[in-house]
Design a protein around this motif. Sequence first.
Motif, PDB file in Angstrom:
ATOM      1  N   ARG A 197       0.833  -1.210   0.000  1.00 37.39           N
ATOM      2  CA  ARG A 197       0.000   0.000   0.000  1.00 37.39           C
ATOM      3  C   ARG A 197       0.861   1.251   0.000  1.00 37.39           C
ATOM      4  N   LYS A 198       1.896   1.231   0.826  1.00 36.63           N
ATOM      5  CA  LYS A 198       2.783   2.386   0.887  1.00 36.63           C
ATOM      6  C   LYS A 198       3.545   2.577  -0.427  1.00 36.63           C
ATOM      7  N   ALA A 199       3.977   1.470  -1.032  1.00 36.10           N
ATOM      8  CA  ALA A 199       4.689   1.546  -2.316  1.00 36.10           C
ATOM      9  C   ALA A 199       3.785   2.127  -3.405  1.00 36.10           C
ATOM     10  N   PHE A 242      -2.368  18.348  -7.561  1.00 38.23           N
ATOM     11  CA  PHE A 242      -2.747  18.319  -6.152  1.00 38.23           C
ATOM     12  C   PHE A 242      -4.113  17.662  -5.964  1.00 38.23           C
ATOM     13  N   GLN A 243      -4.983  17.827  -6.944  1.00 36.98           N
ATOM     14  CA  GLN A 243      -6.320  17.239  -6.837  1.00 36.98           C
ATOM     15  C   GLN A 243      -6.247  15.712  -6.869  1.00 36.98           C
ATOM     16  N   THR A 244      -5.432  15.165  -7.785  1.00 35.57           N
ATOM     17  CA  THR A 244      -5.317  13.702  -7.859  1.00 35.57           C
ATOM     18  C   THR A 244      -4.497  13.146  -6.703  1.00 35.57           C
ATOM     19  N   LEU A 245      -3.511  13.911  -6.231  1.00 38.63           N
ATOM     20  CA  LEU A 245      -2.728  13.456  -5.080  1.00 38.63           C
ATOM     21  C   LEU A 245      -3.598  13.299  -3.840  1.00 38.63           C
ATOM     22  N   SER A 246      -4.481  14.247  -3.624  1.00 38.14           N
ATOM     23  CA  SER A 246      -5.355  14.162  -2.449  1.00 38.14           C
ATOM     24  C   SER A 246      -6.250  12.929  -2.526  1.00 38.14           C
ATOM     25  N   TYR A 261      -5.464   5.970   0.871  1.00 35.12           N
ATOM     26  CA  TYR A 261      -4.443   5.319   1.696  1.00 35.12           C
ATOM     27  C   TYR A 261      -4.760   5.478   3.186  1.00 35.12           C
ATOM     28  N   LYS A 262      -5.266   6.656   3.563  1.00 35.37           N
ATOM     29  CA  LYS A 262      -5.573   6.919   4.973  1.00 35.37           C
ATOM     30  C   LYS A 262      -6.934   6.364   5.385  1.00 35.37           C
ATOM     31  N   PRO A 313     -12.172   4.157  -3.099  1.00 36.15           N
ATOM     32  CA  PRO A 313     -11.803   4.419  -4.492  1.00 36.15           C
ATOM     33  C   PRO A 313     -12.993   4.209  -5.422  1.00 36.15           C
ATOM     34  N   THR A 314     -13.034   4.973  -6.481  1.00 31.64           N
ATOM     35  CA  THR A 314     -14.115   4.814  -7.442  1.00 31.64           C
ATOM     36  C   THR A 314     -13.794   3.707  -8.438  1.00 31.64           C
ATOM     37  N   LYS A 315     -14.825   3.007  -8.886  1.00 31.22           N
ATOM     38  CA  LYS A 315     -14.669   1.981  -9.917  1.00 31.22           C
ATOM     39  C   LYS A 315     -15.150   2.495 -11.272  1.00 31.22           C
ATOM     40  N   HIS A 316     -15.560   3.756 -11.281  1.00 26.03           N
ATOM     41  CA  HIS A 316     -16.100   4.357 -12.494  1.00 26.03           C
ATOM     42  C   HIS A 316     -15.036   5.260 -13.132  1.00 26.03           C
TER      43      HIS A 316
END
Length: 479
Positions: free
Chosen positions: A76-78, A133-137, A143-144, A149-152
Amino acid sequence: MLFNSLDFAVFLPIVFLLYWFVVHKNLKHQNLLLVAASYVFYGWWDYRFLGLIFFSSLIDFIVGLQIKKSQEPSVRKALLWLSIFVNLGFLGFFKYYNFFVENFVEVFSFFGHKITPNSLHIILPVGISFYTFQTLSYTIDIYKGKLEPTKHLVAFLAFVSFFPQLVAGPIERATNLLPQFYKHRKFHYSKAVDGCRQILWGLFKKIVIADNCAQYANAIFNHSDSYSGSTLLMGALFFTFQIYGDFSGYSDIAIGTARLFGFNLKQNFAFPYFSRDVAEFWRRWHISLSTWFRDYLYIPLGGSKGSIWLKIRNTFVIFLVSGFWHGANWTFVFWGFLNALYFLPLLLAKQNRKHLNVVAQHSILPNFREFFSMAFTFGITVLAWVFFRAENFGHGLSYIQGIFSKELLSLPKVRPTDVIVVTLLFVLVEWMGRKRHYAIEKLLSSQKRALRWGFYMLLIALIFVFSNEKPQEFIYFQF
């Protein structure tokens, strides 16, 4: 494509009509239309970067799914670091490559070693700092454990590339914006009217205030050694209103446009020039970026907890990184450093959350203490903006020295009456609407319709009177 261009004036109604009258019965088709429209909107500048935003989106979409699927902490961290590396790698290459190369060469030259730099002619992709920054968040929140996560894939592509806020924000969190792509959206006349009203106010800020202030700010900053202290001060004030009108104007247009399509974006500016201290200013200026750095950098570093030295370190880290985010120039870093100096006494004295309410909340005018606090905060903010606008550190320093010369109290050589008057009227309207999400949200709402529409017609007339022949780009496109 510029919000203040004829292209967008044609583009927006076409997408709006297709969205609400052709594909309105199918949610997936609506999202597909938004993806297509967003890619056309983005590709209008340079179609070559469409592959970049698609690849970045695809990586984070896959990483998000795999982080949720994996039970192994190391995996997960990787995966998280893969997302960070790809996103910041693209951002670092396109935005900072030449900056680091040039500074690397200067360091070696200082020690007597001459090397030839391999600088590249790199074009900065518009909006890369924002959608990165939007995708990083998104991946960090998965992760937190704060987000599923979306499947779409289509919904995720629409979330990343959503054209109203793609180029210059607000930087939306997946927790707020992404779920809105899952829900069927219905047209609401009242929301559309409110969106049009906010778009109008944003265009007024950009075309009337920002673009006209820019003409005089540019003239004064570009020839600062030729002007007196009072004129230099006028130049700094013109830039102060230019950057606010330009950036908050973009946010208003973005938020209003999103509302036309049934989406709610978060407020990005909350009348920051009415702040009573620097801490309040940063809660009201570019809110989406400030809160991003707070949640994903400041708090993980320890925030305001721990020892005094830890608080000092975290404060300088957050402001220096914020400065560097704005551009590959030491002037931005020093601008961040100045704001850290401004903020630090408030933090150490535990006064940084003193002003959480709206200034003069229960009265028309501020009291003497509030007025003095606002004037002082505005004054030091203007001085910091000088370095933000300066070509280099030396230029910023000489500009400040020029302001505090013996000619500071003389009559400025540049004093365009029409721009000054309309800017003062703008400040008055902003003050009257400071309790709202944007200044004219409820202005004259209790008055007769003829009076309200008369005010809107006045804004439209001023936009046409003060507009330039060629649409001017928004300042934050370069960031």
